[in-house]
Motif scaffolding. Structure first.
Motif, PDB file in Angstrom:
ATOM      1  N   ARG A 126      88.419   0.837  54.743  1.00 29.36           N
ATOM      2  CA  ARG A 126      87.889  -0.439  54.278  1.00 29.36           C
ATOM      3  C   ARG A 126      87.205  -1.175  55.413  1.00 29.36           C
ATOM      4  NH1 ARG A 126      91.149  -4.448  55.964  1.00 29.36           N
ATOM      5  NH2 ARG A 126      93.242  -3.906  56.660  1.00 29.36           N
ATOM      6  N   PHE A 127      86.567  -2.271  55.011  1.00 30.88           N
ATOM      7  CA  PHE A 127      85.831  -3.103  55.968  1.00 30.88           C
ATOM      8  C   PHE A 127      86.796  -4.106  56.627  1.00 30.88           C
ATOM      9  CE2 PHE A 127      83.173  -6.757  57.110  1.00 30.88           C
ATOM     10  CZ  PHE A 127      82.186  -6.123  57.838  1.00 30.88           C
ATOM     11  N   SER A 128      86.697  -4.174  57.966  1.00 35.93           N
ATOM     12  CA  SER A 128      87.555  -5.098  58.727  1.00 35.93           C
ATOM     13  C   SER A 128      86.814  -6.428  58.931  1.00 35.93           C
ATOM     14  CB  SER A 128      87.925  -4.494  60.093  1.00 35.93           C
ATOM     15  OG  SER A 128      88.604  -5.459  60.892  1.00 35.93           O
ATOM     16  N   LYS A 129      87.428  -7.525  58.408  1.00 38.63           N
ATOM     17  CA  LYS A 129      86.819  -8.828  58.598  1.00 38.63           C
ATOM     18  C   LYS A 129      86.895  -9.276  60.048  1.00 38.63           C
ATOM     19  CE  LYS A 129      87.797 -10.466  53.920  1.00 38.63           C
ATOM     20  NZ  LYS A 129      88.491 -11.492  53.094  1.00 38.63           N
ATOM     21  N   THR A 130      87.945  -8.787  60.729  1.00 38.13           N
ATOM     22  CA  THR A 130      88.130  -9.180  62.137  1.00 38.13           C
ATOM     23  C   THR A 130      87.055  -8.564  63.016  1.00 38.13           C
ATOM     24  OG1 THR A 130      90.509  -9.316  61.765  1.00 38.13           O
ATOM     25  CG2 THR A 130      89.764  -9.222  64.047  1.00 38.13           C
ATOM     26  N   LEU A 131      86.847  -7.251  62.855  1.00 40.95           N
ATOM     27  CA  LEU A 131      85.872  -6.544  63.709  1.00 40.95           C
ATOM     28  C   LEU A 131      84.503  -6.416  63.065  1.00 40.95           C
ATOM     29  CD1 LEU A 131      88.151  -3.635  65.041  1.00 40.95           C
ATOM     30  CD2 LEU A 131      87.644  -5.834  66.119  1.00 40.95           C
ATOM     31  N   GLN A 132      84.424  -6.796  61.764  1.00 41.22           N
ATOM     32  CA  GLN A 132      83.153  -6.734  61.049  1.00 41.22           C
ATOM     33  C   GLN A 132      82.570  -5.308  61.033  1.00 41.22           C
ATOM     34  OE1 GLN A 132      81.530  -9.418  59.339  1.00 41.22           O
ATOM     35  NE2 GLN A 132      83.623 -10.221  59.633  1.00 41.22           N
ATOM     36  N   LYS A 133      83.447  -4.344  60.754  1.00 44.52           N
ATOM     37  CA  LYS A 133      83.012  -2.953  60.627  1.00 44.52           C
ATOM     38  C   LYS A 133      84.014  -2.199  59.768  1.00 44.52           C
ATOM     39  CE  LYS A 133      83.006  -2.034  65.009  1.00 44.52           C
ATOM     40  NZ  LYS A 133      82.937  -1.319  66.305  1.00 44.52           N
ATOM     41  N   LYS A 134      83.605  -1.056  59.273  1.00 40.07           N
ATOM     42  CA  LYS A 134      84.452  -0.244  58.421  1.00 40.07           C
ATOM     43  C   LYS A 134      85.346   0.633  59.277  1.00 40.07           C
ATOM     44  CE  LYS A 134      84.226   2.629  54.247  1.00 40.07           C
ATOM     45  NZ  LYS A 134      83.345   3.331  53.325  1.00 40.07           N
ATOM     46  N   LEU A 135      86.657   0.616  58.944  1.00 35.80           N
ATOM     47  CA  LEU A 135      87.636   1.359  59.725  1.00 35.80           C
ATOM     48  C   LEU A 135      88.506   2.222  58.819  1.00 35.80           C
ATOM     49  CD1 LEU A 135      88.930  -1.484  62.084  1.00 35.80           C
ATOM     50  CD2 LEU A 135      87.214   0.235  62.608  1.00 35.80           C
ATOM     51  N   MET A 136      89.126   3.194  59.463  1.00 38.47           N
ATOM     52  CA  MET A 136      90.154   3.986  58.805  1.00 38.47           C
ATOM     53  C   MET A 136      91.497   3.539  59.344  1.00 38.47           C
ATOM     54  SD  MET A 136      90.701   8.117  58.689  1.00 38.47           S
ATOM     55  CE  MET A 136      91.993   8.838  57.705  1.00 38.47           C
ATOM     56  N   TYR A 137      92.386   3.038  58.461  1.00 42.51           N
ATOM     57  CA  TYR A 137      93.683   2.472  58.849  1.00 42.51           C
ATOM     58  C   TYR A 137      94.793   3.414  58.441  1.00 42.51           C
ATOM     59  CZ  TYR A 137      91.183  -1.975  59.288  1.00 42.51           C
ATOM     60  OH  TYR A 137      90.317  -2.966  59.646  1.00 42.51           O
ATOM     61  N   LEU A 138      95.862   3.455  59.269  1.00 40.55           N
ATOM     62  CA  LEU A 138      97.074   4.171  58.906  1.00 40.55           C
ATOM     63  C   LEU A 138      98.259   3.350  59.425  1.00 40.55           C
ATOM     64  CD1 LEU A 138      97.805   7.761  58.473  1.00 40.55           C
ATOM     65  CD2 LEU A 138      99.403   6.566  59.969  1.00 40.55           C
ATOM     66  N   GLY A 139      99.164   3.009  58.483  1.00 37.88           N
ATOM     67  CA  GLY A 139     100.330   2.187  58.864  1.00 37.88           C
ATOM     68  C   GLY A 139     101.621   2.949  58.742  1.00 37.88           C
ATOM     69  N   PRO A 157      87.116   3.344  64.056  1.00 43.41           N
ATOM     70  CA  PRO A 157      85.928   3.039  63.253  1.00 43.41           C
ATOM     71  C   PRO A 157      85.493   4.254  62.425  1.00 43.41           C
ATOM     72  CG  PRO A 157      85.666   2.273  65.506  1.00 43.41           C
ATOM     73  CD  PRO A 157      86.898   3.113  65.509  1.00 43.41           C
ATOM     74  N   VAL A 158      85.082   4.011  61.189  1.00 47.65           N
ATOM     75  CA  VAL A 158      84.610   5.091  60.312  1.00 47.65           C
ATOM     76  C   VAL A 158      83.336   5.729  60.851  1.00 47.65           C
ATOM     77  CG1 VAL A 158      83.719   5.599  57.994  1.00 47.65           C
ATOM     78  CG2 VAL A 158      85.697   4.126  58.267  1.00 47.65           C
ATOM     79  N   GLU A 159      82.508   4.913  61.540  1.00 49.79           N
ATOM     80  CA  GLU A 159      81.249   5.471  62.049  1.00 49.79           C
ATOM     81  C   GLU A 159      81.506   6.561  63.066  1.00 49.79           C
ATOM     82  OE1 GLU A 159      80.412   2.039  65.438  1.00 49.79           O
ATOM     83  OE2 GLU A 159      79.435   1.896  63.478  1.00 49.79           O
ATOM     84  N   THR A 160      82.625   6.457  63.745  1.00 50.24           N
ATOM     85  CA  THR A 160      82.991   7.549  64.671  1.00 50.24           C
ATOM     86  C   THR A 160      83.301   8.813  63.885  1.00 50.24           C
ATOM     87  OG1 THR A 160      83.911   5.919  66.207  1.00 50.24           O
ATOM     88  CG2 THR A 160      84.565   8.221  66.516  1.00 50.24           C
ATOM     89  N   ILE A 161      84.067   8.601  62.806  1.00 45.76           N
ATOM     90  CA  ILE A 161      84.377   9.764  61.953  1.00 45.76           C
ATOM     91  C   ILE A 161      83.095  10.345  61.369  1.00 45.76           C
ATOM     92  CG2 ILE A 161      85.613  10.485  59.875  1.00 45.76           C
ATOM     93  CD1 ILE A 161      87.589   8.239  60.396  1.00 45.76           C
ATOM     94  N   ASN A 162      82.210   9.436  60.889  1.00 43.99           N
ATOM     95  CA  ASN A 162      80.949   9.896  60.279  1.00 43.99           C
ATOM     96  C   ASN A 162      80.096  10.677  61.263  1.00 43.99           C
ATOM     97  OD1 ASN A 162      81.615   8.783  57.837  1.00 43.99           O
ATOM     98  ND2 ASN A 162      80.503   6.855  58.187  1.00 43.99           N
ATOM     99  N   GLU A 163      80.099  10.245  62.534  1.00 40.95           N
ATOM    100  CA  GLU A 163      79.321  10.976  63.536  1.00 40.95           C
ATOM    101  C   GLU A 163      79.828  12.399  63.685  1.00 40.95           C
ATOM    102  OE1 GLU A 163      79.517   8.729  67.088  1.00 40.95           O
ATOM    103  OE2 GLU A 163      78.163   7.119  66.388  1.00 40.95           O
ATOM    104  N   VAL A 164      81.156  12.550  63.686  1.00 39.86           N
ATOM    105  CA  VAL A 164      81.725  13.890  63.824  1.00 39.86           C
ATOM    106  C   VAL A 164      81.417  14.740  62.583  1.00 39.86           C
ATOM    107  CG1 VAL A 164      83.865  15.200  64.086  1.00 39.86           C
ATOM    108  CG2 VAL A 164      83.536  13.073  65.353  1.00 39.86           C
TER     109      VAL A 164
END
Length: 603
Positions: A126-139, A157-164
């Protein structure tokens, strides 16, 4: 019309399409599988990092040391290059590796946090309001005494995943492109390997079509193409044999037709000339190769020949006729005969004319007829005089027995000469009338004609002691020349009377089925041997020469009968059994007013 495509371009696109259709789903499946695998691996990696942080965080929760927690998050997040966040059960952030916890919103309703407090583990993209970017979270839930006291959340960040993932997809696409190129090349090679022998077969077949039957057909290890090549090779050999046979037969036929003295013309059902031989071309002063396609009117402007061809095309039976024509060499007489022209399946495709130059023969026949007529007239005059004087001397007072006997002999032979002359004159007259004009035919009652013939022979039947029985249906009629038909029957009856023993009966019978009128004369005389029958209607031909003369026959009676029947376009046949008798049967074209019966055929 859509243009035809070569076999290569029929096969190659199909093979290429099959290859691409196979590569595309495989590439899509591989990409999605690797992407799912990478995301799972990333999730598991985030979980491992969260568990590592969990052991360090637990001592700082009781007593709660928020500053130490935040410092630990920042320290570990920097080393792991991962955002680490510690969240209380109430949703307040104790520490975050990238932001000041005091400025962050309550995280109690975050999906991964809710799932972690509920099941012990939760994740989301989902999109992080704090960092203003899409992230992959695991709790991961931190438990004490089997009670969740906090949640350690890791994220990247998801963009890191997308790059890979993009890198992996690029490599897969490159591999797919390489495979597609290799598949295209192999498809072209296979298509070419299949189409090349077919191309060679095509060129060989085209060579055969222009007459080169020695063309080489390819050998191949592809079974189907090898069978096609073998079949084409055998077909070419068969065609060569047939062409050679047809050529040889054509040359033989051309040699035969070219050597014939008679003119031969083949005409189709529409009246166009199919072919003519050299003799016909010379008759009509034309070239052989120019005549095909012409009509008979264009070949020879002759009305009688045109009518003859029309009649021949309408009838399937053979017909014959003398046709006078005018050529550069003068007037000629052609005897034309027609027969049906059939194809190989027995279907009629036209008519075949055979024309013989009978000019000289007809001139000789005319000379013969003129000679017979003139001689007969010349002889008849002195015969008449001799006959008159003999009768005068016989009636006079000559008492000498020998003189009377000699006069009787002279009178007998005078009567015989007179009969011969009368028959010759009759025969000459019938021949002339049938050639110059059509004989006059009228509707005649056959019963009356038969009775008249019997009456004319009454004196002879009385003298011989024989009887004539007439069997004829009433009202039987036919279109004929009654006088000539009567003469023919008189001659047949005279013949039967002459050779029937005394006391016998002669049967004169007539029947008609509407198509053919049949009149037969049957006797119980001595009969005729089979070897004499073919010549029976020749002039002056006698089976028993001595007996014929003693019975007073002239040898011309049956010849006259034959000519009378012929001028009526009929036929006469003989059935005879030596020692038992003979039956002469006249057949004339009917007029559809018969009694529906026919006389039995000769057996």
């Amino acid at each position: 019309m859509q243009g035809k495509k070569r076999l290569l371009w029929q096969l190659y696109p199909a093979f290429l399409f099959i290859g691409l259709i196979s590569i595309i789903p495989v590439t899509w499946y591989a990409t999605n599988t690797l992407e799912a695998f990478f995301l799972k691996q990333t999730s598991d990696d985030l979980a491992a990092r969260a568990h590592m942080t969990e052991d360090r965080i637990l001592p700082l929760l009781e007593p709660l040391d928020e500053k130490a927690i935040d410092a630990l998050c920042k320290s570990m997040g920097k080393r792991a290059n991962t955002r680490i966040t510690v969240i209380s059960p109430a949703g307040r952030v104790y520490g975050d590796s990238l932001s000041d916890p005091s400025t962050m919103d309550n995280h109690r309703e975050r999906p991964e946090v809710v799932a972690a407090f509920s099941t012990g583990r939760g994740h989301s993209l989902r999109f992080s309001k704090t960092l203003q970017k899409k992230l992959m979270y695991l709790g991961i839930a931190v438990r004490r005494n089997n009670r969740p006291v906090a949640v350690v959340r890791t994220s990247i960040p998801v963009e890191t995943i997308n790059e890979v993932i993009s890198g992996i997809q690029g490599k897969i696409a490159l591999a797919a492109l390489l495979i597609a190129l290799i598949s295209a090349g192999l498809s072209f090679i296979v298509s070419r390997r299949i189409s090349r022998p077919m191309e060679v077969i095509r060129r060989a077949a085209e060579s055969c079509s222009i007459g080169n039957f020695d063309a080489v057909f390819p050998a191949t290890n592809i079974e189907e193409i090898e069978k096609v090549s073998t079949a084409m090779k055998e077909m070419a050999a068969g065609i060569r044999d047939r062409v050679e046979t047809i050529t040889r037969q054509h040359n033989e036929l051309e040699a035969v037709l070219g050597s014939m003295l008679e003119g031969v013309i083949a005409i189709d059902l529409e009246g166009h000339i199919l072919s003519i031989n050299g003799a016909a071309a010379r008759l009509f002063d034309t070239r052989r190769l120019k005549a095909p396609g012409m009509t008979i009117e264009e070949l020879a402007r002759n009305t009688r020949l045109s009518r003859f061809v029309e009649k021949a095309l309408q009838k399937s039976d053979s017909i014959r006729e003398d046709i006078p024509i005018r050529t550069g060499d003068g007037d000629r007489v052609l005897n034309a005969r027609s027969t049906s022209l059939m194809d190989s399946r027995g279907g009629r495709i036209g008519t075949l004319l055979v024309m013989e130059d009978v000019t000289r023969i007809r001139e000789l026949e005319n000379m013969r007829r003129d000679f017979v007529a003139n001689v007969s007239h010349e002889i008849k005059t002195p015969i008449t005089a001799i006959k008159g004087f003999v009768e005068t001397l016989t009636d006079s007072a000559m008492e000498t027995g020998d003189a009377r006997r000699f006069l009787g002999i002279i009178q007998k032979h005078t009567h015989r000469l007179e009969a011969i002359i009368d028959d010759l004159l009759s025969l000459s007259r019938i021949e002339r009338e049938s050639e110059d004009t059509e004989i006059i035919r009228e509707k005649s009652n056959i019963g009356e004609v038969l009775e008249s013939a019997v009456q004319l022979c009454r004196v002879k039947t009385g003298a011989r002691g024989v009887q004539v029985k007439v069997d004829c249906p009433q009202n039987l009629t036919v279109a004929a020349n009654a006088h000539l038909l009567e003469q023919a029957l008189v001659n047949l009856l005279d013949n039967a009377i002459r050779y029937s023993p005394a006391g016998e009966e002669i049967l004169l019978k007539a029947r008609s089925d509407g198509e053919v009128l049949e009149i037969s004369v049957s006797d119980n005389g001595c009969g005729i041997a089979p070897e004499h029958i073919p010549r029976l209607f020749e002039r002056f031909y006698r089976v028993d020469k001595g007996r014929s003369r003693s019975n007073g026959g002239t040898g011309l009676g049956l010849a006259i009968v034959k000519h009378i029947v012929q001028v009526h376009r009929g036929e006469i046949t003989v059935c005879s059994d030596p020692g038992k008798g003979s039956t002469f049967t006249i057949r004339l074209p009917g007029n559809r007013h018969g009694d529906g019966s026919r006389l039995p055929s000769c057996r």
